[in-house]
Enzyme design. Structure first.
Site, PDB file in Angstrom:
ATOM      1  N   GLU B  49       3.053   3.345  45.318  1.00  0.00           N
ATOM      2  CA  GLU B  49       2.011   4.150  44.665  1.00  0.00           C
ATOM      3  C   GLU B  49       2.476   5.606  44.575  1.00  0.00           C
ATOM      4  O   GLU B  49       2.986   6.161  45.548  1.00  0.00           O
ATOM      5  CB  GLU B  49       0.729   4.064  45.511  1.00  0.00           C
ATOM      6  CG  GLU B  49      -0.456   4.829  44.956  1.00  0.00           C
ATOM      7  CD  GLU B  49      -1.739   4.619  45.783  1.00  0.00           C
ATOM      8  OE1 GLU B  49      -1.634   4.141  46.935  1.00  0.00           O
ATOM      9  OE2 GLU B  49      -2.834   4.925  45.269  1.00  0.00           O
ATOM     10  N   LYS B 119      -5.470   3.056  38.412  1.00  0.00           N
ATOM     11  CA  LYS B 119      -6.167   2.512  39.595  1.00  0.00           C
ATOM     12  C   LYS B 119      -7.676   2.473  39.353  1.00  0.00           C
ATOM     13  O   LYS B 119      -8.285   3.496  39.008  1.00  0.00           O
ATOM     14  CB  LYS B 119      -5.840   3.386  40.805  1.00  0.00           C
ATOM     15  CG  LYS B 119      -6.312   2.855  42.152  1.00  0.00           C
ATOM     16  CD  LYS B 119      -5.811   3.795  43.268  1.00  0.00           C
ATOM     17  CE  LYS B 119      -6.090   3.285  44.665  1.00  0.00           C
ATOM     18  NZ  LYS B 119      -5.535   4.210  45.701  1.00  0.00           N
ATOM     19  N   CYS B 153      -2.672  -0.484  45.364  1.00  0.00           N
ATOM     20  CA  CYS B 153      -3.168  -0.222  46.728  1.00  0.00           C
ATOM     21  C   CYS B 153      -4.561  -0.814  46.991  1.00  0.00           C
ATOM     22  O   CYS B 153      -4.708  -2.023  47.022  1.00  0.00           O
ATOM     23  CB  CYS B 153      -3.127   1.285  46.980  1.00  0.00           C
ATOM     24  SG  CYS B 153      -3.349   1.780  48.709  1.00  0.00           S
TER      25      CYS B 153
END
Lengths: 268, 268
Positions: B49, B119, B153
């Site tokens: 990330e 994300k 994540c």
């Protein structure tokens, strides 16, 4: 809601011996095990999938052993529960008209039936040739102040089932199972993941067997932090499930409010 | 669909040193790592990330380093990908008007951008004070004949995200991450559970750090049977993702067709 509510759980992992008629001795064993559980301070005794008869018996034998939800088996278990002031979860083949379900009962410590669940996700032909599928996923009852829910074996392998329980307020998910080798991954990895991701307690209670392709044991109680809570004492596994642990886990990582169901499409 | 399709994946787990300006050296390191990955036979290189800049830099510094999806960073990575004939996944703070997203690019082996993902599940104030949330969960591209998907994540900690990918045909889910201690449970237990329950490959690639509360490493590639596939070679972790393994896992346990979404309510 009281943050100090705690339930002491006892898990019974009986041995399965192929060819032995488990059902004949079930009530006698249950009486002994209930006494040990109550003596160990438990408020709830959990037994495996189809604990009253044994599982994977074939269509004819299962139908022969099937009983309605208010049959003599249910009455006998109720008497044991009331005698020991102990909630009991057991499984049996439930007859209802022409259908047989893979069912579990949660009998309260007063001997009344608090909840009945019929397995909703049938596993392969082992289940499908024998059972009709239940259509009610979220069945709950109060156990010592915690909201308990019931599902069975293969059901728990779908994250959606546990999520549905968590969203409906289940704090302790009781999962009678009949897990065989080589699927130990389910007990060792999937069950801790389920408890962690949906932030509840899971009591996963299996048979055991010495057969190489038999039941793999590994019964466990996992907390909402993903860690096992259970300790063996005699023939039983004991664990405490407390609301304070739930509150702490849900504060540490707010998975339930952080969901974004509008993005999940068919997977929400 | 060809059952023999296989992609060799290389995972780069860089060290994060607080205070060091990772972005200044990123492209130089990426050039070296891409050469090693291609030399090891990989068709895909995955990095963590926000790999281009570092993560958790605060709002001001992140905004300062942010670039649009077609900025000079993207152009430089594209040249590296094309030079080594290697698909590359990297993360960076993406500027778009007044917003900054926590984004990843999948650059194809020909140097063109094959997919961009923003994300969708922002993690605590670490993300929320810095980034806008993406609203498109399932972003896919072909990598060597497999359908690859991208999430980041915290996204993967929700079973719904991986399920949505599996239902949409993702075979290899690429998850750049920045997982800190003491959350090793996510890498060790949740990621294998995700791969197993949704029957796809997951490449989970983290930073590492020697700091006690720093990034915990544990980068891994898990197969659809829940088992790790990766081997360390030099500074990289290599793993092969093949369709034959997917087909075998989906035959062994048909989780996707055995779902009963009509029972899941808000959790379906």
């Amino acid at each position: 809601m009281n943050a100090s509510e705690t339930v002491r759980i006892a898990c019974w992992q009986p041995e399965w011996v192929t060819g032995r008629a488990h059902h004949d001795e079930f009530l006698g064993r249950l009486e002994q095990v209930a006494a040990a559980a109550a003596g160990g301070g438990a408020g709830l005794l959990v037994t495996p999938e189809m604990s009253a008869t044994g599982y994977h018996l074939g269509r004819a034998r299962t139908a022969e052993l099937a009983q309605p939800a208010d049959g003599p088996l249910a009455e006998a278990v109720a008497r044991i529960a009331a005698r020991h002031r102990l909630a009991i979860v057991y499984g049996w083949p439930e007859s209802d008209g022409d259908d047989v379900y893979n069912s579990v009962h949660l009998v309260g410590a007063d001997g009344t039936v608090a909840a009945r669940y019929r397995k909703t996700h049938l596993y392969s032909d082992v289940d499908r040739t024998v059972f009709a599928a239940g259509d009610d996923l979220v069945v709950q009852a109060d156990v010592g102040g915690l909201t308990a829910g019931l599902i069975v074996c293969y059901d728990v392998e779908f994250p959606e089932t546990v999520r549905a329980h968590a969203l409906a307020g289940t704090e302790l998910l009781i999962v009678p199972t009949a897990l065989v080798r080589p699927w130990e991954f389910v007990a060792r990895t999937l069950i801790p993941a389920r408890a962690f991701e949906s932030q509840l307690f899971i009591a996963y209670v299996n048979w055991h067997s010495s057969s190489p392709d038999g039941y793999c044991g590994l019964s466990t109680v996992i907390g909402p932090d993903g860690h096992p809570r259970a300790e063996v004492s005699g023939d039983l596994l004991f664990a405490d499930a407390g609301r304070a642990t739930l509150v702490a886990a849900r504060l540490a990582t707010p998975y339930l409010p952080d969901r974004r169901p509008e993005l999940y499409g068919g997977a929400r």
